[in-house]
Scaffold this motif. Sequence first.
Motif, PDB file in Angstrom:
ATOM      1  N   TYR A 238      -6.799  23.337  -1.704  1.00  0.00           N
ATOM      2  CA  TYR A 238      -5.798  23.399  -2.763  1.00  0.00           C
ATOM      3  C   TYR A 238      -6.350  24.112  -4.000  1.00  0.00           C
ATOM      4  N   TRP A 239      -5.455  24.809  -4.696  1.00  0.00           N
ATOM      5  CA  TRP A 239      -5.785  25.592  -5.884  1.00  0.00           C
ATOM      6  C   TRP A 239      -6.033  24.626  -7.043  1.00  0.00           C
ATOM      7  N   LYS A 240      -7.286  24.550  -7.508  1.00  0.00           N
ATOM      8  CA  LYS A 240      -7.668  23.528  -8.487  1.00  0.00           C
ATOM      9  C   LYS A 240      -7.038  23.734  -9.851  1.00  0.00           C
ATOM     10  N   LYS A 241      -6.668  24.955 -10.167  1.00  0.00           N
ATOM     11  CA  LYS A 241      -6.095  25.223 -11.486  1.00  0.00           C
ATOM     12  C   LYS A 241      -4.706  24.635 -11.619  1.00  0.00           C
ATOM     13  N   ASP A 242      -3.970  24.515 -10.504  1.00  0.00           N
ATOM     14  CA  ASP A 242      -2.628  23.926 -10.526  1.00  0.00           C
ATOM     15  C   ASP A 242      -2.745  22.410 -10.464  1.00  0.00           C
ATOM     16  N   THR A 319     -11.919  27.393  -7.680  1.00  0.00           N
ATOM     17  CA  THR A 319     -12.657  26.917  -8.851  1.00  0.00           C
ATOM     18  C   THR A 319     -11.684  26.460  -9.927  1.00  0.00           C
ATOM     19  N   ALA A 320     -12.203  25.689 -10.864  1.00  0.00           N
ATOM     20  CA  ALA A 320     -11.342  25.102 -11.891  1.00  0.00           C
ATOM     21  C   ALA A 320     -10.727  26.149 -12.802  1.00  0.00           C
ATOM     22  N   ASP A 321     -11.368  27.327 -12.935  1.00  0.00           N
ATOM     23  CA  ASP A 321     -10.845  28.356 -13.827  1.00  0.00           C
ATOM     24  C   ASP A 321      -9.924  29.340 -13.116  1.00  0.00           C
ATOM     25  N   GLY A 322      -9.476  29.003 -11.909  1.00  0.00           N
ATOM     26  CA  GLY A 322      -8.501  29.818 -11.217  1.00  0.00           C
ATOM     27  C   GLY A 322      -9.092  30.990 -10.464  1.00  0.00           C
ATOM     28  N   LYS A 323     -10.275  30.831  -9.926  1.00  0.00           N
ATOM     29  CA  LYS A 323     -10.907  31.877  -9.137  1.00  0.00           C
ATOM     30  C   LYS A 323     -11.149  31.384  -7.702  1.00  0.00           C
ATOM     31  N   ILE A 324     -11.443  32.341  -6.823  1.00  0.00           N
ATOM     32  CA  ILE A 324     -11.727  32.052  -5.414  1.00  0.00           C
ATOM     33  C   ILE A 324     -13.133  32.540  -5.094  1.00  0.00           C
ATOM     34  N   GLU A 401     -19.549  23.263  -8.737  1.00  0.00           N
ATOM     35  CA  GLU A 401     -19.088  24.563  -8.234  1.00  0.00           C
ATOM     36  C   GLU A 401     -20.231  25.479  -7.803  1.00  0.00           C
ATOM     37  N   SER A 402     -21.411  24.906  -7.608  1.00  0.00           N
ATOM     38  CA  SER A 402     -22.460  25.641  -6.910  1.00  0.00           C
ATOM     39  C   SER A 402     -22.146  25.597  -5.419  1.00  0.00           C
ATOM     40  N   VAL A 403     -22.713  26.531  -4.653  1.00  0.00           N
ATOM     41  CA  VAL A 403     -22.360  26.679  -3.240  1.00  0.00           C
ATOM     42  C   VAL A 403     -23.609  26.570  -2.374  1.00  0.00           C
ATOM     43  N   ILE A 404     -23.523  25.737  -1.332  1.00  0.00           N
ATOM     44  CA  ILE A 404     -24.578  25.622  -0.326  1.00  0.00           C
ATOM     45  C   ILE A 404     -24.187  26.498   0.853  1.00  0.00           C
ATOM     46  N   ILE A 405     -25.085  27.391   1.274  1.00  0.00           N
ATOM     47  CA  ILE A 405     -24.826  28.294   2.392  1.00  0.00           C
ATOM     48  C   ILE A 405     -25.887  28.057   3.467  1.00  0.00           C
ATOM     49  N   VAL A 406     -25.438  27.933   4.734  1.00  0.00           N
ATOM     50  CA  VAL A 406     -26.371  27.662   5.826  1.00  0.00           C
ATOM     51  C   VAL A 406     -26.109  28.606   6.996  1.00  0.00           C
TER      52      VAL A 406
END
Length: 610
Positions: A238-242, A319-324, A401-406
């Motif tokens: 879901y879009w966090k900004k909405d 993200t909370a500021d409306g980004k993907i 909003e940091s990202v873990i990549i594996v």
Amino acid sequence: MNKINNHSWLHKTTNIVCWVVCILIMAGCNVDEEDSIKEDPYAGGREPLAVKLLSEAPSPESAGPKEKVTFRVSGLAKYTHEEDGTFDFDFYISDEICQIESATDSTLTIIVPDAVSSGTTYLVLENQIFYGPYFKVMGSVSIDEGFEYYKTGPYNGIIRSCVPWCGNTGLTSEFYLCGDFRQAQGKYYGGIAMVNNEKGLLKYGTADKIKITRGIEAGMYVDDDDNLLHAGLNGMEYWKKDTESPRALLYGLFKEYETYSTTLVGFKFKNVLLVNNDLTVKTEKKKFSDFNGKTHEISVPTFVGGTMFTEEITRAFSTADGKIVAVGNFTTHLFTDYDNTTCDANNKLVTADIYTSARSVMKMDEIGQLDKTYRRNPMDDDLSLLGAEGTINDACMLNDESVIIVGDIYKFDGKPIRNIVKLDKDGQIDEEFLSTIGEAANGEINKVTCTSFKDGSGELHERIVIVGNFTTFNGQSAQGLAILNSDGSMNSEFVLKELEGGIVNFAKIVDLNTNGEIAMPHVVISGTFTKYAGVTRQGFLILDMKGDAIQRFNVPGRFYGGLYDAQYSLTSDNTNGLLLTGDFRIFDGKRMNNIVMLKVDLEENTNNEP
């Protein structure tokens, strides 16, 4: 004439000679009969035992640990010694040996072991095995038969993620299913569906929830040789900004989504799409010129960014500021340039696209335009940083909003790593995390999940669960599963016990008491293993946060396949439940179709606890 008579005579003579030879041979056999083998060559072998473990239901038909159960048998009296209370045979439930209470020629009474799961029963006598009925061990977890959708499931495909509907309350449980399945047999589209805890599948067109007619086309041609890729969704967020009626972010491998409607003819999506709350495509009207200079007003999608057709998006986050933030094994950002797009006389778009370097991780805005302040080469913002060298398998986003990549990754942005890396909010490698994980995983990491929960005192905790083909993490034994704190350190409270017979292919922390005041986080696990901590647990576990398999939560029988997601849910009768989705065919003696609801009784029954 003479030649004919001579030939006839020779033929008759030959027949007589052959007949005489046969008689002599038979006579010789009779003469040697006394010296021949007179006994049955199979004599002396073990005679079949006159014992049976009947398939009739025992009494009671199900029971918990320490309870007595009587099975119907035949022929056991001969092997029962009442004088000293011994028996010449053993009895098992799901490969766990049972204490034998008594036996007659027609009944066998056993005591259910303290630690055991449901499964096949069998009796072993003189190295021969006699199979009996499937036995249900009672506990706090069972299949919700009222949720009948497990009998059919979505058609011909895997459920890769399960997302709670944004409108769920303490009294409702509805979920979107994402995957590469089809809507129904004979339909060549799907990829997304919706279920609730009471009715199962909700039909396409349900107002305000899944108001679509097609979903994703199941396959897409990618070149002139008609090579076909299997399309599908990896997930949804879901879009966090909405805050009210939030839009939904869909991602995976697809270029067709509801594009057979007349308003979207000719438009190709790019493996990611921001849709309305009811999953319909958000559109706007724009004017385009055809090849004859005539102007047409056409409704077109507002979201037009993503990746090239063959470059799948593994995970995407809002993200909370409306980004993907999108993660995957891609190299290029693709964006439709409406200013240079044309159409034909039938309103079919001929799009113009902008290609920009973007490796492994990128950020876009709500129309899909690339954010060139994120992960760009400081010498040339038209080039991205190097990204992953190797293969990205999965990713998750933490609360900050940091990202873990594996994955199977040996370098990231040119820096040596071991299959796991953390990017901060700005997309840069988190050096502190890298230092904390040290040697990291000594093998490929296939899955990662991030979960937050509160403890009894209300303190919030965040955990990272990784699963893969590794045996150690930062030098510590891991057996293909590790739970990390958000800083990358191993969580010392969780200790995985010995696994036997196979591996783990999924693990996730799920709060089993979402509607309660006190959280009850547990680790839901699937795999090919057959034993855990020396007890038969075939492919499925519910562990507490210390790694213990509490008996009452681990009574289901054999699980065959792999989970992709697990979510808390209400059951069909509105009690606590656990919705499991993925790619599996057998669970607790029943045929499955990639989805099942479990009832989870949180009330502790101390009578049956070991």
